[in-house]
Scaffold this active site. Structure first.
Site, PDB file in Angstrom:
ATOM      1  N   ASP A   8       0.856  -1.181   0.000  1.00 32.06           N
ATOM      2  CA  ASP A   8       0.000   0.000   0.000  1.00 32.06           C
ATOM      3  C   ASP A   8       0.895   1.235   0.000  1.00 32.06           C
ATOM      4  O   ASP A   8       1.772   1.379   0.860  1.00 32.06           O
ATOM      5  CB  ASP A   8      -0.896   0.018   1.235  1.00 32.06           C
ATOM      6  N   ASP A 129     -15.172  -2.912  -1.330  1.00 33.68           N
ATOM      7  CA  ASP A 129     -14.807  -2.707   0.063  1.00 33.68           C
ATOM      8  C   ASP A 129     -16.077  -2.436   0.852  1.00 33.68           C
ATOM      9  O   ASP A 129     -16.856  -1.552   0.485  1.00 33.68           O
ATOM     10  CB  ASP A 129     -13.841  -1.526   0.198  1.00 33.68           C
TER      11      ASP A 129
END
Length: 243
Positions: A8, A129
């Site tokens: 990330d 998500d």
């Protein structure tokens, strides 16, 4: 089943967030390319990259770091975060990204996703998500009314390579994956599901492996790898043995 070690990106560095909060970022490596090489050298067959800044900005931000990763490893790279238009999709796929993950745009403009799937067979994934079962977008800053399952079903016949399903409440928290929600989603779909969020141990990965028959095709692991709770080589082996 495939292990997708997560890189990330925030400010050009490898970080991990806690439940999607940008202010709760821990920096683990200031050299994303070196981190990608370490995962490859451990036997990982893919690398999962997210441009966190891009997810919030709505456009790619950490492009230099992504290109450095692409130049550093010969394993396929899956990229998401801030890719919101056809030009961005085409550009990253031409640059060497193996698979683009579309999240916010899958909710805002599903026709774009369907068109991209036609143009790039097998190279488009949809990132869903969820917070409390509802879809979160714009870097998880907004929650929509549609459920994760209902959004995923919109792309059943589109040729999507995979649904990347993240339980935000588990992400980075090392509290174990949401097996019930992940399995339930996979059973509703013919599209493969990649589990994400909450993995803290090899036992968690073994539990995910039991969902192979339901259509779960892989798992994304982040903080547990960086903290040393899970060895990447062992994790890759556990998932590879899943039937």
């Amino acid at each position: 089943m495939i292990l997708y070690p997560a890189i990330d990106l925030k400010g050009g560095q490898c970080v991990r967030l806690l439940r999607g909060e940008m202010d709760a970022a821990t920096v683990y490596n200031d050299d994303p390319a070196a981190q990608a090489r370490a995962f490859r050298d451990a036997g990982c067959a893919w690398v999962h990259v997210v441009d966190l800044d891009g997810a919030f900005a709505g456009r790619p931000v950490n492009g230099d770091a992504v290109r450095a990763i692409l130049g550093a490893v010969d394993v396929p790279v899956q990229l998401g975060g801030g890719i919101r238009d056809r030009a961005g999709i085409d550009r990253w796929l031409e640059a060497g990204v193996a698979r683009v993950v579309l999240g916010t745009v899958a909710l805002r403009d599903p026709d774009l996703v369907i068109a991209a799937c036609r143009a790039h067979p097998g190279r488009i994934a949809v990132g869903i998500d969820a917070r409390g079962g509802k879809v979160a977008v714009e870097g998880w800053a907004e929650t929509a009314e549609i459920t994760a399952t209902d959004l995923a079903l919109k792309f059943e016949d589109a040729g999507v390579a995979a649904i990347v399903f993240t339980d935000i409440d588990r992400d980075g928290a090392l509290q174990g994956p949401n097996l019930d929600a992940t399995g339930a989603l996979a059973r509703r779909l013919s599209t493969p599901v990649i589990a994400s969020g909450g993995v803290s141990s090899l036992d968690d990965l073994k539990a995910i492996a039991t969902l192979a028959g339901d259509g779960v095709a892989g798992a994304i692991v982040g903080r547990a790898l960086y903290d040393g709770r899970v060895d990447p080589a062992e994790a890759a082996r556990v998932l590879a043995e899943a039937a």
